[in-house]
Design a protein around this motif. Structure first.
Motif, PDB file in Angstrom:
ATOM      1  N   UNK A 136     -11.904  -0.882  94.258  1.00  0.00           N
ATOM      2  CA  UNK A 136     -11.080  -1.912  94.897  1.00  0.00           C
ATOM      3  C   UNK A 136     -10.843  -3.101  93.956  1.00  0.00           C
ATOM      4  N   UNK A 137     -11.876  -3.528  93.227  1.00  0.00           N
ATOM      5  CA  UNK A 137     -11.714  -4.653  92.301  1.00  0.00           C
ATOM      6  C   UNK A 137     -10.764  -4.308  91.159  1.00  0.00           C
ATOM      7  N   UNK A 138     -10.826  -3.070  90.668  1.00  0.00           N
ATOM      8  CA  UNK A 138      -9.902  -2.669  89.608  1.00  0.00           C
ATOM      9  C   UNK A 138      -8.455  -2.689  90.102  1.00  0.00           C
ATOM     10  N   UNK A 139      -8.260  -2.295  91.349  1.00  0.00           N
ATOM     11  CA  UNK A 139      -6.918  -2.360  91.937  1.00  0.00           C
ATOM     12  C   UNK A 139      -6.478  -3.813  92.078  1.00  0.00           C
ATOM     13  N   UNK A 140      -7.373  -4.674  92.562  1.00  0.00           N
ATOM     14  CA  UNK A 140      -7.025  -6.084  92.739  1.00  0.00           C
ATOM     15  C   UNK A 140      -6.644  -6.739  91.414  1.00  0.00           C
ATOM     16  N   UNK A 141      -7.314  -6.329  90.328  1.00  0.00           N
ATOM     17  CA  UNK A 141      -6.935  -6.831  89.001  1.00  0.00           C
ATOM     18  C   UNK A 141      -5.461  -6.568  88.726  1.00  0.00           C
ATOM     19  N   UNK A 142      -5.044  -5.321  88.936  1.00  0.00           N
ATOM     20  CA  UNK A 142      -3.684  -4.924  88.593  1.00  0.00           C
ATOM     21  C   UNK A 142      -2.651  -5.497  89.559  1.00  0.00           C
ATOM     22  N   UNK A 143      -3.102  -5.796  90.786  1.00  0.00           N
ATOM     23  CA  UNK A 143      -2.204  -6.420  91.744  1.00  0.00           C
ATOM     24  C   UNK A 143      -2.087  -7.926  91.515  1.00  0.00           C
TER      25      UNK A 143
ATOM     26  N   UNK B  55      -4.440 -10.119  92.131  1.00  0.00           N
ATOM     27  CA  UNK B  55      -5.094 -10.845  93.218  1.00  0.00           C
ATOM     28  C   UNK B  55      -6.365 -11.547  92.782  1.00  0.00           C
ATOM     29  N   UNK B  56      -6.881 -11.233  91.602  1.00  0.00           N
ATOM     30  CA  UNK B  56      -8.115 -11.859  91.113  1.00  0.00           C
ATOM     31  C   UNK B  56      -7.917 -12.265  89.657  1.00  0.00           C
ATOM     32  N   UNK B  57      -8.709 -13.228  89.230  1.00  0.00           N
ATOM     33  CA  UNK B  57      -8.693 -13.645  87.832  1.00  0.00           C
ATOM     34  C   UNK B  57      -9.848 -12.976  87.102  1.00  0.00           C
ATOM     35  N   UNK B  58      -9.650 -12.696  85.832  1.00  0.00           N
ATOM     36  CA  UNK B  58     -10.712 -12.108  85.023  1.00  0.00           C
ATOM     37  C   UNK B  58     -10.782 -10.603  85.169  1.00  0.00           C
ATOM     38  N   UNK B  59     -11.435  -9.972  84.195  1.00  0.00           N
ATOM     39  CA  UNK B  59     -11.618  -8.523  84.168  1.00  0.00           C
ATOM     40  C   UNK B  59     -13.075  -8.276  83.804  1.00  0.00           C
ATOM     41  N   UNK B  60     -13.971  -8.273  84.792  1.00  0.00           N
ATOM     42  CA  UNK B  60     -15.413  -8.241  84.510  1.00  0.00           C
ATOM     43  C   UNK B  60     -15.848  -6.991  83.775  1.00  0.00           C
ATOM     44  N   UNK B  61     -16.729  -7.186  82.799  1.00  0.00           N
ATOM     45  CA  UNK B  61     -17.304  -6.087  82.026  1.00  0.00           C
ATOM     46  C   UNK B  61     -18.603  -6.592  81.412  1.00  0.00           C
ATOM     47  N   UNK B  62     -19.624  -5.760  81.430  1.00  0.00           N
ATOM     48  CA  UNK B  62     -20.909  -6.103  80.847  1.00  0.00           C
ATOM     49  C   UNK B  62     -21.002  -5.585  79.415  1.00  0.00           C
ATOM     50  N   UNK B  63     -21.919  -6.155  78.641  1.00  0.00           N
ATOM     51  CA  UNK B  63     -22.172  -5.660  77.297  1.00  0.00           C
ATOM     52  C   UNK B  63     -21.190  -6.188  76.272  1.00  0.00           C
ATOM     53  N   UNK B  64     -21.190  -5.534  75.126  1.00  0.00           N
ATOM     54  CA  UNK B  64     -20.434  -6.016  73.966  1.00  0.00           C
ATOM     55  C   UNK B  64     -19.033  -5.437  73.836  1.00  0.00           C
ATOM     56  N   UNK B  65     -18.711  -4.376  74.567  1.00  0.00           N
ATOM     57  CA  UNK B  65     -17.428  -3.701  74.363  1.00  0.00           C
ATOM     58  C   UNK B  65     -16.280  -4.377  75.092  1.00  0.00           C
ATOM     59  N   UNK B  66     -16.598  -5.170  76.104  1.00  0.00           N
ATOM     60  CA  UNK B  66     -15.565  -5.872  76.850  1.00  0.00           C
ATOM     61  C   UNK B  66     -14.789  -4.948  77.773  1.00  0.00           C
ATOM     62  N   UNK B  67     -13.846  -5.500  78.546  1.00  0.00           N
ATOM     63  CA  UNK B  67     -13.050  -4.664  79.453  1.00  0.00           C
ATOM     64  C   UNK B  67     -12.142  -3.730  78.668  1.00  0.00           C
ATOM     65  N   UNK B  68     -12.030  -2.494  79.136  1.00  0.00           N
ATOM     66  CA  UNK B  68     -11.214  -1.494  78.439  1.00  0.00           C
ATOM     67  C   UNK B  68      -9.753  -1.756  78.716  1.00  0.00           C
ATOM     68  N   UNK B  69      -8.885  -1.135  77.893  1.00  0.00           N
ATOM     69  CA  UNK B  69      -7.451  -1.376  78.020  1.00  0.00           C
ATOM     70  C   UNK B  69      -6.886  -0.799  79.324  1.00  0.00           C
TER      71      UNK B  69
END
Length: 346
Positions: free
Chosen positions: A303-310, A312-326
């Protein structure tokens, strides 16, 4: 001049498919292996694995349950997207699903692939399958855009950490004292060299282990299907168990199928039967961690990944060193040319 695409109006669950009865097993495996350089003997061995479970893979029922969970999550979050489901290898097949979406008036869909890690077979091939299905459906076939890989999303790491914790509790082992094997489907080295599958798996495993304080862990592989002369990712889970036990007697072990979203046949046979039997023979107390399935945190991630693309939310949460994927795969992402069987003599 480019035209503005229509708004997102639907959601597509993209998966592998599986047989739902003994009569489906061989046609399903022939779909999976058509043109691939996999010995027929291996196909017959896998068919026998399905026979242990009445010829039924759990994956289709899992996807029905996941669809229902996503629909409920969307409804409670005010996301007005109808949910569809399409498979690569068994009903409902992509062309049938896209045709239904077209007839329902869908123009542009967001897609979640039930493979959390980037590879040819887990990402690019699905995109190729969808393009082929769009061409088959023809005019009016909906656009389909995949969501980013969630291998390091906080909710996925939370899901798997909860699963490992429950397994540790089931065998009364503290995380700091535990031995944990994270498993994923092996793939050919030639495929692994052209994608980030191994990198992402190592990162997910590390994040889960560190979140729990597990110090002794290892990433291993299972379910290879290629010819013996073709190198695939190693070490194998069964070989690893034997070698670790020979080197330093194991009293307990947790196996985590982190590379699988649900209890595929590979999980049930390779881990619940073969690995469990090996551990029993060696006197190792084993617990197999649950896959992500329909856990609330995993469904919440979708649901959060969908909200990102819609938007509806700010930011693209991701843990670790690789960051959010494309969000959009580069043109050369996960390229691979599988070895093919030679054409029959004419």
């Amino acid at each position: 001049m480019t035209s503005t695409p229509p708004p997102y109006d639907s959601f597509l669950l993209v998966s592998f498919g599986g047989p739902e009865g003994p009569e489906d097993v061989m046609p399903f495996l022939e779909n999976v292996l058509r043109g691939k350089n996999v010995p027929r003997q291996r196909m017959l061995e896998v068919a026998e694995h399905y026979g242990h479970f009445g010829g039924v893979s759990p994956i289709n029922q899992h996807n029905r349950e996941l669809m229902a969970a996503i629909e409920s999550e969307f409804k409670s979050s005010g996301i007005d997207l109808p949910v569809y489901w399409g498979n690569r290898n068994w009903d409902p097949l992509f062309p049938d699903t896209l045709r239904q979406m077209r007839d329902d008036g869908c123009k542009r869909a967001l897609a979640f692939f039930t493979s959390m890690f980037s590879s040819y077979s887990g990402c690019r091939q699905y995109r190729e399958n969808i393009i082929a299905a769009q061409e088959e459906v023809g005019e009016g076939a909906p656009m389909v855009e995949k969501l980013r890989m969630g291998f390091n999303h906080p909710r996925f790491i939370e899901t798997m950490a909860q699963s490992v914790r429950q397994s540790l509790d089931s065998i009364n082992v503290e995380a700091a004292d535990a031995t944990v094997l994270f498993t994923a489907h092996s793939i050919p080295i030639g495929m692994a060299d052209h994608c980030d599958y191994l990198l992402q798996l190592q990162e997910s495993s590390r994040l889960v282990a560190e979140s729990l304080g597990v110090k002794s862990w290892k990433l291993v592989f299972q379910s290879r299907s290629g010819p013996p002369q073709q190198p695939w990712l190693e070490p194998d889970v069964l070989d690893s168990i034997a070698e670790m036990d020979d080197a330093s007697k194991l009293s307990s072990l947790v196996i985590v199928p982190i590379g699988f979203v649900s209890d595929h046949m590979e999980v049930m046979f390779d881990l619940d039967e073969e690995a469990a039997q090996l551990c029993q023979e060696r006197g190792i107390k084993m617990a197999r961690a649950a896959t992500a399935g329909t856990s609330p945190s995993f469904v919440g991630m979708i649901r959060e990944l969908v909200e990102e693309r819609l938007g509806r939310v700010e930011g693209r949460p991701a843990l670790g060193d690789l960051g959010p994927w494309h969000d959009v795969c580069p043109a050369d992402c996960c390229t691979y040319t599988p070895a093919r069987r030679p054409a029959p003599a004419t």
